[in-house]
Design an enzyme around this catalytic site. Structure first.
Site, short mmCIF file in Angstrom:
data_model
loop_
_atom_site.label_atom_id
_atom_site.label_comp_id
_atom_site.label_asym_id
_atom_site.label_seq_id
_atom_site.Cartn_x
_atom_site.Cartn_y
_atom_site.Cartn_z
N UNK A 15 12.97 3.36 -17.74
CA UNK A 15 12.05 3.52 -16.62
C UNK A 15 12.73 4.03 -15.36
CG HIS A 47 -6.02 -0.88 -5.29
ND1 HIS A 47 -5.87 -0.56 -3.96
CD2 HIS A 47 -7.29 -1.39 -5.41
CE1 HIS A 47 -6.99 -0.85 -3.30
NE2 HIS A 47 -7.86 -1.35 -4.16
CG ASN A 48 -0.42 3.22 -6.87
OD1 ASN A 48 -0.82 4.34 -7.19
ND2 ASN A 48 0.02 2.94 -5.66
CG ASP A 50 0.37 -3.12 -14.20
OD1 ASP A 50 1.46 -2.61 -13.91
OD2 ASP A 50 -0.01 -4.21 -13.74
#
Length: 350
Positions: A15, A47-48, A50
């Site tokens: 990541u 809201h970004n 998951d």
């Protein structure tokens, strides 16, 4: 035959190879939305989050995500398991249960033997089996760098969704895995002394499913959670604080850290992605006097298949820790949610 070091075949590991959060924010800001289909989107890009939650005809809902990255370990089977665990985590973080998945493969067919890919896919398949999700296909392309991951679809109750925007002042924050996978992966890639032990520790934690934490979200009907991945604990806390209109306080001395991580960070073995995380967040972060700079680095370390960060009300703490213990998952108290602090401070490291 000598062992193939998969991490040597890629520029950045896991990541930590993500596009930097600031760059990504600017790119996504220009994407148009289609109002004609907005009514089917319960949770989208605002809201970004998951994963996305989408309403289906007949009252059902699904949660969808995809995640793929470059190797953070050298063993191909281990890499496959880690990548699958990481992709599944986004479904668990929303409160969903994985249902089916499809492989995403970018493979340098002229540089690596086919057996490498077979072992990677076997690792991913075994992780899906543990999750109870069906592998139903995939897509592959030839690429200069090896990448693997999955697109995952899950089932979710639209009345039980944990989001980035659900933090409330007074909530306690529990983390279910120790930090430092990005730093350990950097040591593995650098072939640092002791890297074999670091790689084993990395696999031990990064391959663990966040299934138990997903169960906690559903049974306690938690309103806020996220899996800690490429933006680091600090970056994900900042996303949640901004979406919720609160300040998150992290107790740096309480942060759980994988063996060897503080020593490696003290020697400067911190991935570039972690530095990018910290640089992106600095305007909204206050570091209290006396906080160790090494622990600040750990707080922003780009995690791969990290733990779940659960926002739990004080009266739910005992139930949450008990449920996690039943599945063998730790429950590390790492901070709390505060009312907004002045000056735009969304994250307090104390």
């Amino acid at each position: 035959m000598s062992r193939i070091r998969l991490v040597d075949s890629v520029k950045a590991a896991g990541u930590a190879a993500k596009v930097a959060p600031g760059d990504l924010e600017r790119i996504l800001a220009g994407l148009p939305r289609d109002p004609s289909v907005e009514d089917r989107v319960i949770v989208g890009t605002r809201h970004n989050e998951d994963a996305a939650v989408v309403r289906l005809p007949g009252g059902q809902s699904i949660v969808q995500t995809l995640d793929f990255f470059t190797p953070i370990v050298n063993d191909p089977y281990h890499f496959g398991r880690i990548a699958a665990a990481n992709a599944l985590s986004d479904v668990y973080a929303m409160g969903g249960e994985p249902w089916c998945a499809m492989n995403i493969v970018c493979f340098p067919v002229k540089r690596l033997p086919e057996s490498i890919l077979a072992d990677i896919l076997r690792g991913g398949s075994d992780a899906l089996r543990e999750a109870g999700a069906a592998l139903v296909g995939g897509h592959s392309v030839e690429d200069d760098e090896l990448k693997y991951g999955l697109s995952v679809t899950g089932l979710i109750d639209p009345e039980i969704i944990a989001s980035n925007a659900g933090l409330r002042p007074g909530d306690h924050l529990l983390l279910t895995k120790p930090l430092g996978t990005g730093i350990l992966a950097t040591a593995v890639k650098a072939n640092w002394p002791g890297c074999d032990a670091h790689e084993e520790e990395l696999f031990r934690w990064a391959s663990r499913l966040n299934k138990g934490a997903g169960r906690v979200i559903r049974e306690l009907r938690l309103k806020a959670a996220t899996d800690v991945t490429g933006f680091g604990l600090g970056g994900h806390c900042l996303e949640m604080a901004g979406a919720s209109g609160v300040t998150v306080a992290l107790d740096t001395a309480a942060l759980p850290v994988l063996p060897g991580v503080t020593e490696l960070a003290g020697m400067g073995l911190v991935p570039e992605g972690s530095h990018a995380n910290r640089a992106h967040c600095h305007k909204h972060v206050h570091v209290a006097p006396g906080v160790s700079p090494v622990l600040v680095d750990v707080a922003f370390d780009a995690q791969t298949s990290g733990g779940m960060l659960l926002a739990v009300s004080p009266d739910q703490m005992d139930a949450a820790t008990t449920l996690l213990a039943e599945t063998g998952d730790p429950a590390y108290p790492v901070g709390e949610v505060l009312k907004p602090l002045p000056g735009g401070v969304r994250l307090l490291l104390r």
